[in-house]
Scaffold this motif. Structure first.
Motif, PDB file in Angstrom:
ATOM      1  N   ILE A 183       0.879  -1.170   0.000  1.00 46.95           N
ATOM      2  CA  ILE A 183       0.000   0.000   0.000  1.00 46.95           C
ATOM      3  C   ILE A 183       0.914   1.216   0.000  1.00 46.95           C
ATOM      4  CG2 ILE A 183      -1.803   1.264   1.228  1.00 46.95           C
ATOM      5  CD1 ILE A 183      -2.457  -1.500   2.608  1.00 46.95           C
ATOM      6  N   GLU A 184       0.805   2.029  -1.042  1.00 41.56           N
ATOM      7  CA  GLU A 184       1.668   3.204  -1.179  1.00 41.56           C
ATOM      8  C   GLU A 184       0.857   4.484  -1.005  1.00 41.56           C
ATOM      9  OE1 GLU A 184       4.798   1.468  -4.498  1.00 41.56           O
ATOM     10  OE2 GLU A 184       3.160   2.797  -5.145  1.00 41.56           O
ATOM     11  N   LEU A 185       1.263   5.303  -0.066  1.00 40.73           N
ATOM     12  CA  LEU A 185       0.691   6.638   0.078  1.00 40.73           C
ATOM     13  C   LEU A 185       1.531   7.578  -0.775  1.00 40.73           C
ATOM     14  CD1 LEU A 185      -1.337   8.532   1.492  1.00 40.73           C
ATOM     15  CD2 LEU A 185       0.414   8.877   3.257  1.00 40.73           C
ATOM     16  N   ARG A 186       0.888   8.346  -1.634  1.00 39.60           N
ATOM     17  CA  ARG A 186       1.583   9.234  -2.562  1.00 39.60           C
ATOM     18  C   ARG A 186       1.525  10.685  -2.080  1.00 39.60           C
ATOM     19  NH1 ARG A 186       3.604   6.809  -7.382  1.00 39.60           N
ATOM     20  NH2 ARG A 186       3.232   4.600  -7.045  1.00 39.60           N
ATOM     21  N   ASP A 187       2.484  11.482  -2.533  1.00 39.21           N
ATOM     22  CA  ASP A 187       2.454  12.906  -2.222  1.00 39.21           C
ATOM     23  C   ASP A 187       1.400  13.593  -3.097  1.00 39.21           C
ATOM     24  OD1 ASP A 187       3.582  13.212  -4.733  1.00 39.21           O
ATOM     25  OD2 ASP A 187       5.515  13.907  -4.002  1.00 39.21           O
ATOM     26  N   GLU A 188       1.284  14.899  -2.969  1.00 42.69           N
ATOM     27  CA  GLU A 188       0.232  15.647  -3.664  1.00 42.69           C
ATOM     28  C   GLU A 188       0.329  15.538  -5.181  1.00 42.69           C
ATOM     29  OE1 GLU A 188       2.094  16.741  -1.184  1.00 42.69           O
ATOM     30  OE2 GLU A 188       0.707  17.339   0.387  1.00 42.69           O
ATOM     31  N   SER A 189       1.537  15.387  -5.697  1.00 40.38           N
ATOM     32  CA  SER A 189       1.700  15.282  -7.151  1.00 40.38           C
ATOM     33  C   SER A 189       1.249  13.919  -7.665  1.00 40.38           C
ATOM     34  CB  SER A 189       3.168  15.503  -7.536  1.00 40.38           C
ATOM     35  OG  SER A 189       3.965  14.396  -7.133  1.00 40.38           O
ATOM     36  N   GLY A 190       1.220  12.931  -6.784  1.00 38.44           N
ATOM     37  CA  GLY A 190       0.877  11.573  -7.194  1.00 38.44           C
ATOM     38  C   GLY A 190       2.044  10.814  -7.778  1.00 38.44           C
ATOM     39  N   GLU A 191       3.161  11.468  -7.938  1.00 40.13           N
ATOM     40  CA  GLU A 191       4.333  10.857  -8.565  1.00 40.13           C
ATOM     41  C   GLU A 191       5.232  10.131  -7.565  1.00 40.13           C
ATOM     42  OE1 GLU A 191       4.838  10.827 -11.884  1.00 40.13           O
ATOM     43  OE2 GLU A 191       2.889  11.795 -12.006  1.00 40.13           O
ATOM     44  N   ASN A 192       5.351  10.669  -6.361  1.00 43.89           N
ATOM     45  CA  ASN A 192       6.314  10.154  -5.389  1.00 43.89           C
ATOM     46  C   ASN A 192       5.639   9.384  -4.267  1.00 43.89           C
ATOM     47  OD1 ASN A 192       8.460  11.627  -6.723  1.00 43.89           O
ATOM     48  ND2 ASN A 192       7.564  13.458  -5.799  1.00 43.89           N
ATOM     49  N   VAL A 193       6.242   8.277  -3.880  1.00 41.81           N
ATOM     50  CA  VAL A 193       5.747   7.490  -2.756  1.00 41.81           C
ATOM     51  C   VAL A 193       6.266   8.126  -1.477  1.00 41.81           C
ATOM     52  CG1 VAL A 193       5.771   5.229  -1.644  1.00 41.81           C
ATOM     53  CG2 VAL A 193       5.732   5.384  -4.133  1.00 41.81           C
ATOM     54  N   ALA A 194       5.365   8.446  -0.555  1.00 43.28           N
ATOM     55  CA  ALA A 194       5.749   9.037   0.729  1.00 43.28           C
ATOM     56  C   ALA A 194       5.976   7.942   1.768  1.00 43.28           C
ATOM     57  CB  ALA A 194       4.677   9.996   1.208  1.00 43.28           C
ATOM     58  N   VAL A 195       5.036   7.014   1.852  1.00 42.45           N
ATOM     59  CA  VAL A 195       5.103   5.917   2.815  1.00 42.45           C
ATOM     60  C   VAL A 195       4.597   4.660   2.116  1.00 42.45           C
ATOM     61  CG1 VAL A 195       4.326   5.070   5.060  1.00 42.45           C
ATOM     62  CG2 VAL A 195       4.575   7.518   4.710  1.00 42.45           C
ATOM     63  N   ALA A 196       5.231   3.536   2.411  1.00 43.48           N
ATOM     64  CA  ALA A 196       4.766   2.249   1.873  1.00 43.48           C
ATOM     65  C   ALA A 196       4.577   1.278   3.030  1.00 43.48           C
ATOM     66  CB  ALA A 196       5.770   1.699   0.870  1.00 43.48           C
ATOM     67  N   TRP A 197       3.449   0.599   3.035  1.00 37.41           N
ATOM     68  CA  TRP A 197       3.161  -0.452   4.006  1.00 37.41           C
ATOM     69  C   TRP A 197       3.244  -1.783   3.267  1.00 37.41           C
ATOM     70  CZ3 TRP A 197       0.514   4.149   3.844  1.00 37.41           C
ATOM     71  CH2 TRP A 197       0.487   4.902   5.012  1.00 37.41           C
ATOM     72  N   TYR A 198       3.910  -2.740   3.854  1.00 35.31           N
ATOM     73  CA  TYR A 198       4.115  -4.048   3.231  1.00 35.31           C
ATOM     74  C   TYR A 198       3.376  -5.113   4.032  1.00 35.31           C
ATOM     75  CZ  TYR A 198       7.815  -1.516   0.884  1.00 35.31           C
ATOM     76  OH  TYR A 198       8.507  -0.592   0.146  1.00 35.31           O
ATOM     77  N   LEU A 199       2.490  -5.840   3.358  1.00 28.66           N
ATOM     78  CA  LEU A 199       1.766  -6.953   3.959  1.00 28.66           C
ATOM     79  C   LEU A 199       2.316  -8.219   3.326  1.00 28.66           C
ATOM     80  CD1 LEU A 199      -1.843  -5.490   3.669  1.00 28.66           C
ATOM     81  CD2 LEU A 199      -0.082  -4.953   5.359  1.00 28.66           C
ATOM     82  N   THR A 200       3.044  -9.010   4.097  1.00 25.55           N
ATOM     83  CA  THR A 200       3.731 -10.183   3.565  1.00 25.55           C
ATOM     84  C   THR A 200       2.873 -11.431   3.736  1.00 25.55           C
ATOM     85  OG1 THR A 200       5.823  -9.166   4.198  1.00 25.55           O
ATOM     86  CG2 THR A 200       5.870 -11.516   3.703  1.00 25.55           C
ATOM     87  N   ASN A 201       2.839 -12.246   2.692  1.00 22.72           N
ATOM     88  CA  ASN A 201       2.058 -13.490   2.683  1.00 22.72           C
ATOM     89  C   ASN A 201       0.593 -13.242   3.041  1.00 22.72           C
ATOM     90  OD1 ASN A 201       4.220 -15.046   1.865  1.00 22.72           O
ATOM     91  ND2 ASN A 201       4.785 -15.619   3.951  1.00 22.72           N
ATOM     92  N   ALA A 202      -0.010 -12.301   2.353  1.00 24.48           N
ATOM     93  CA  ALA A 202      -1.424 -11.978   2.576  1.00 24.48           C
ATOM     94  C   ALA A 202      -2.302 -13.011   1.883  1.00 24.48           C
ATOM     95  CB  ALA A 202      -1.733 -10.584   2.048  1.00 24.48           C
ATOM     96  N   ARG A 203      -3.482 -13.210   2.470  1.00 23.21           N
ATOM     97  CA  ARG A 203      -4.483 -14.080   1.859  1.00 23.21           C
ATOM     98  C   ARG A 203      -5.868 -13.595   2.269  1.00 23.21           C
ATOM     99  NH1 ARG A 203      -2.513 -17.774   5.880  1.00 23.21           N
ATOM    100  NH2 ARG A 203      -0.683 -16.703   5.199  1.00 23.21           N
ATOM    101  N   PRO A 204      -6.851 -13.743   1.376  1.00 27.51           N
ATOM    102  CA  PRO A 204      -8.214 -13.321   1.701  1.00 27.51           C
ATOM    103  C   PRO A 204      -8.810 -14.188   2.807  1.00 27.51           C
ATOM    104  CG  PRO A 204      -7.970 -13.721  -0.669  1.00 27.51           C
ATOM    105  CD  PRO A 204      -6.744 -14.231   0.000  1.00 27.51           C
ATOM    106  N   VAL A 205      -9.474 -13.532   3.751  1.00 25.51           N
ATOM    107  CA  VAL A 205     -10.179 -14.256   4.804  1.00 25.51           C
ATOM    108  C   VAL A 205     -11.662 -13.886   4.837  1.00 25.51           C
ATOM    109  CG1 VAL A 205      -8.160 -14.639   6.255  1.00 25.51           C
ATOM    110  CG2 VAL A 205      -9.501 -12.558   6.568  1.00 25.51           C
ATOM    111  N   ARG A 206     -12.032 -12.857   4.099  1.00 27.09           N
ATOM    112  CA  ARG A 206     -13.438 -12.460   4.014  1.00 27.09           C
ATOM    113  C   ARG A 206     -13.621 -11.718   2.696  1.00 27.09           C
ATOM    114  NH1 ARG A 206     -15.324  -7.669   6.266  1.00 27.09           N
ATOM    115  NH2 ARG A 206     -17.534  -7.447   5.958  1.00 27.09           N
TER     116      ARG A 206
END
Length: 152
Positions: free
Chosen positions: A99-122
């Protein structure tokens, strides 16, 4: 000291699911309920300690599930992922999600969250109502094994 004084707004983000074409509308989500990170601590006191108070010892951590919501489009990538899990394809169904949060321009990644080995549960949809013109939402809840955060 941070190099930015204004906080980022929360409306400019992108989700990458392993195996998707990253810039495709297929991964375009309207809302994400972010996971909550908690760290348990327990009290511990030796019986021969002079002070009558416990020490706090860190225990395991827990991360809640992430919930992704998007308007229903003619794309079956989420349903296909749910089908892999439902049909017992454990190894194939584990995917990394970013999940990448972008700055106001939409070009640059400000923060990235990494979910490792994700799987649907609902997997669910918003209610259908004959007197409404709202968007039908496709809702996917993900459990994952590890969580990371990176300030780009």
């Amino acid at each position: 000291m941070p190099d930015r004084v204004r906080p980022f707004t929360n409306g400019n983000f992108r989700v990458k699911i392993e195996g998707d074409q990253g810039d495709s509308f297929i991964s375009g989500f309207q809302e994400i309920i972010m996971p909550e990170f908690t760290l348990d601590a327990f009290d511990y006191r030796n019986g021969n300690e002079k002070r009558n108070r416990p020490r706090k010892i860190n225990a395991h951590y827990d991360v809640s599930n992430a919930v992704l919501k998007r308007g229903l489009v003619k794309a079956d990538n989420l349903y296909a992922w749910v089908e892999e899990v439902r049909n017992g394809k454990q190894a194939d169904s584990l995917k990394d999600v970013v999940i990448e949060l972008r700055d106001e321009s939409g070009e640059n990644v400000a923060v990235a969250w990494y979910l490792t080995n994700a799987r649907p549960v609902r997997y669910t949809f918003s209610d259908l109502k004959g007197d409404s013109d709202g968007v039908v939402m496709e809702i996917l809840e993900l459990a994952f094994e590890d969580f990371g955060l990176d300030f780009e």
